[in-house]
Design a protein around this motif. Structure first.
Motif, short mmCIF file in Angstrom:
data_model
loop_
_atom_site.label_atom_id
_atom_site.label_comp_id
_atom_site.label_asym_id
_atom_site.label_seq_id
_atom_site.Cartn_x
_atom_site.Cartn_y
_atom_site.Cartn_z
N ALA A 17 74.19 -27.45 12.84
CA ALA A 17 73.18 -28.22 12.78
C ALA A 17 73.77 -29.81 12.92
O ALA A 17 75.07 -29.91 12.72
CB ALA A 17 72.45 -28.19 11.66
N ALA A 18 73.02 -30.79 13.00
CA ALA A 18 73.61 -32.29 13.31
C ALA A 18 74.27 -32.43 11.92
O ALA A 18 75.02 -33.31 11.88
CB ALA A 18 72.48 -33.18 13.76
N GLN A 19 73.64 -32.14 11.10
CA GLN A 19 74.07 -32.72 9.66
C GLN A 19 75.37 -31.65 9.20
O GLN A 19 75.43 -30.60 9.62
CB GLN A 19 73.10 -32.29 8.61
N HIS A 20 76.27 -32.41 8.25
CA HIS A 20 77.28 -31.57 7.78
C HIS A 20 76.76 -31.38 6.13
O HIS A 20 76.88 -32.34 5.49
CB HIS A 20 78.38 -32.50 7.58
N GLY A 21 76.16 -30.48 5.95
CA GLY A 21 76.12 -30.22 4.65
C GLY A 21 74.89 -28.93 4.44
O GLY A 21 74.61 -28.23 5.37
N PRO A 22 74.52 -28.66 3.22
CA PRO A 22 73.54 -27.47 3.10
C PRO A 22 72.40 -27.35 3.60
O PRO A 22 71.96 -28.43 3.93
CB PRO A 22 73.68 -27.18 1.70
N ARG A 23 72.14 -26.28 4.25
CA ARG A 23 71.07 -26.08 5.10
C ARG A 23 69.85 -25.14 4.29
O ARG A 23 70.38 -23.99 3.99
CB ARG A 23 71.05 -25.47 6.57
N PRO A 24 68.79 -25.44 4.09
CA PRO A 24 67.93 -26.78 3.93
C PRO A 24 68.68 -27.66 3.21
O PRO A 24 68.39 -27.53 1.75
CB PRO A 24 66.44 -26.44 4.19
N LEU A 25 68.83 -28.91 3.48
CA LEU A 25 69.29 -30.08 2.49
C LEU A 25 68.29 -30.22 1.51
O LEU A 25 68.66 -30.40 0.30
CB LEU A 25 69.64 -31.18 3.33
N THR A 26 66.93 -30.50 1.66
CA THR A 26 66.05 -30.76 0.57
C THR A 26 65.82 -29.75 -0.22
O THR A 26 65.65 -30.20 -1.45
CB THR A 26 64.64 -30.80 1.35
N LEU A 27 65.93 -28.33 0.07
CA LEU A 27 65.83 -27.35 -1.14
C LEU A 27 67.26 -27.24 -1.95
O LEU A 27 67.16 -26.87 -2.98
CB LEU A 27 65.63 -25.98 -0.44
N PHE A 28 68.26 -27.78 -1.21
CA PHE A 28 69.62 -27.64 -2.12
C PHE A 28 69.70 -28.96 -3.10
O PHE A 28 70.00 -28.56 -4.10
CB PHE A 28 70.87 -28.01 -0.96
N LEU A 29 69.08 -29.99 -2.69
CA LEU A 29 68.80 -31.11 -3.54
C LEU A 29 67.90 -30.71 -4.73
O LEU A 29 67.96 -31.13 -5.96
CB LEU A 29 68.47 -32.13 -2.90
N ALA A 258 79.27 -21.35 6.36
CA ALA A 258 78.23 -20.80 5.46
C ALA A 258 76.97 -21.62 5.78
O ALA A 258 75.83 -21.07 5.64
CB ALA A 258 78.40 -21.06 4.00
N ASN A 259 77.05 -22.96 6.22
CA ASN A 259 75.83 -23.70 6.62
C ASN A 259 75.48 -23.70 8.01
O ASN A 259 74.75 -24.49 8.49
CB ASN A 259 76.29 -25.14 6.17
N ASP A 260 76.17 -22.58 8.78
CA ASP A 260 76.13 -22.61 10.13
C ASP A 260 75.43 -21.29 10.40
O ASP A 260 75.12 -20.48 9.79
CB ASP A 260 77.33 -22.60 10.96
N GLY A 261 74.95 -21.18 11.77
CA GLY A 261 74.38 -19.81 12.06
C GLY A 261 73.10 -19.88 12.89
O GLY A 261 72.00 -20.75 12.71
N ALA A 262 72.99 -18.68 13.81
CA ALA A 262 71.87 -18.69 14.70
C ALA A 262 70.76 -17.93 13.95
O ALA A 262 71.05 -17.35 12.68
CB ALA A 262 72.20 -17.80 15.97
N PRO A 263 69.67 -18.13 14.07
CA PRO A 263 68.45 -17.35 13.57
C PRO A 263 68.62 -15.94 13.80
O PRO A 263 69.12 -15.43 14.86
CB PRO A 263 66.97 -18.01 14.32
#
Length: 359
Positions: A17-29, A258-263
């Motif tokens: 993903a473009a972001q470097h961070g947990p996916r989905p970021l909103t749910l992580f927050l 861990a924050n990467d991956g295809a569906p």
């Protein structure tokens, strides 16, 4: 003997993903808010660590290895070495490069210098709009990849890839089978965990049916629920590390994976959630690959199984219970890339593969 294909090694696209961070970021927050409620200092340290992770400089991953076989978007990458091929089957969940995480921390590159010829299955990005289920990935992707090698192989499966390797072992010409943290008796996950996973799937199912895919974010959310405190706390600890240190770089490499991956394809997600986790068709002897029921008792090759007693993702009670089993005190990912992985898993695995190919 097979030779590398001439096609570029870009057949399997990147997943990041473009972001470097947990996916989905909103749910992580949201998870951060829940876990740090009433502790403003802890919340600040977690968020500071999260920001440090997102903005940290990345060390480039090792280059992808040459492709020697392909079936649809799935390819087989050759890590060199000597001896009969050892085909490593990663999970459909998260990218395959956990087995080749970083320079100095790559199970496959290490094995290639130990008298083993590792080849890694790279599943690629789903190209068929959701039609292939898990069994279909075995029959129409994994088995054709193995057949193209033209000789019996060692088969090594990790996580869900171990479940799939067991399915392939019923049909492929193999010298040995090794399973690492492979779930089989899904009833061993326990009623509570299975109920939470079922609820997660029910919420995601309408969207998955509509788009024909199960986004990685759905799966990641499920992993977080297994240990929400640890999921949040590790970012607070990261914020205390010296930027650029070996420990910091190791954390970044693992979290980026861990924050990467295809569906998943919709069919694979449905089979995983409904049939495997919900119905325990594998543990009940009802899972079929290529029209044939998969029965571990029918294996007639040397086997080795690694089972972790500290695995939060695949509990020990869910293992296939093969005769030759080793129990570890490492976590689900730690057994592959942790500081004690070489001693507890890499070296015994290399010994097993060397012995099996001499027999």
């Amino acid at each position: 003997m097979y030779e590398p294909l001439t096609e570029s090694a870009t057949l399997a696209p990147g997943y990041a993903a473009a972001q470097h961070g947990p996916r989905p970021l909103t749910l992580f927050l949201d998870l951060v808010r829940e876990q740090t409620e009433g502790d403003a200092s802890r919340r600040a340290s977690v968020l500071a660590g999260l920001r440090a992770y997102q903005e940290a400089e990345r060390t480039p991953r090792p280059d992808d290895m040459p492709i020697v076989a392909r079936a649809g978007r799935a390819v087989l990458r050759d890590y060199g070495g000597e001896g009969p091929p050892a085909v490593f089957v990663p999970s459909l969940i998260n990218p395959p490069f956990i087995l080749d995480l970083a320079d100095g921390n790559s199970l496959l590159r290490w094995l290639s210098g130990q008298g083993v010829r590792p080849l890694l299955v790279d599943w690629g990005y789903p190209e068929d709009g959701g039609a292939l289920d898990v069994a279909g990935h075995v029959a129409e992707r994994l088995l054709p990849l193995i057949d193209q090698l033209g000789e019996p192989v060692h088969l090594v499966g990790y996580c869900l890839g171990g479940t799939m390797a067991l399915g392939a072992a019923m049909h492929a010409r193999i010298r040995s089978l090794t399973l690492i943290a492979a779930p089989w008796h899904f009833a061993g996950f326990g009623a509570r965990a299975r109920g939470e996973i079922a609820a997660l799937w029910e919420a995601a199912k309408p969207m998955a049916e509509l788009i024909g895919l199960v986004p990685m974010e759905v799966l990641q959310t499920g992993f977080w629920k297994l240990d929400p405190e640890r999921t949040v706390a590790k970012y607070g600890r990261f914020g205390l590390l010296a930027p650029g240190s070996a420990e910091a770089q190791a954390f970044i490499a693992l979290e980026d994976w861990a924050n990467d991956g295809a569906p998943l394809t919709h069919a694979a997600g449905r089979e995983l959630f409904d049939d495997f986790i919900g119905g325990d068709v594998t543990g009940g002897g009802r899972w079929r690959v290529g029209g044939e029921a998969v029965d571990p008792a029918r294996l007639r090759v040397p086997t080795l199984e690694f089972v972790s007693l500290n695995d939060r993702i695949v509990p020990a009670a869910s293992s296939p219970r093969l005769p030759n089993a080793r129990t570890l005190g490492l976590g689900h990912v730690g057994m592959i890339v942790g500081s004690r992985a070489r001693e507890q898993l890499w070296q015994p695995l290399a010994a097993m593969l060397s012995q099996a190919q001499q027999s």
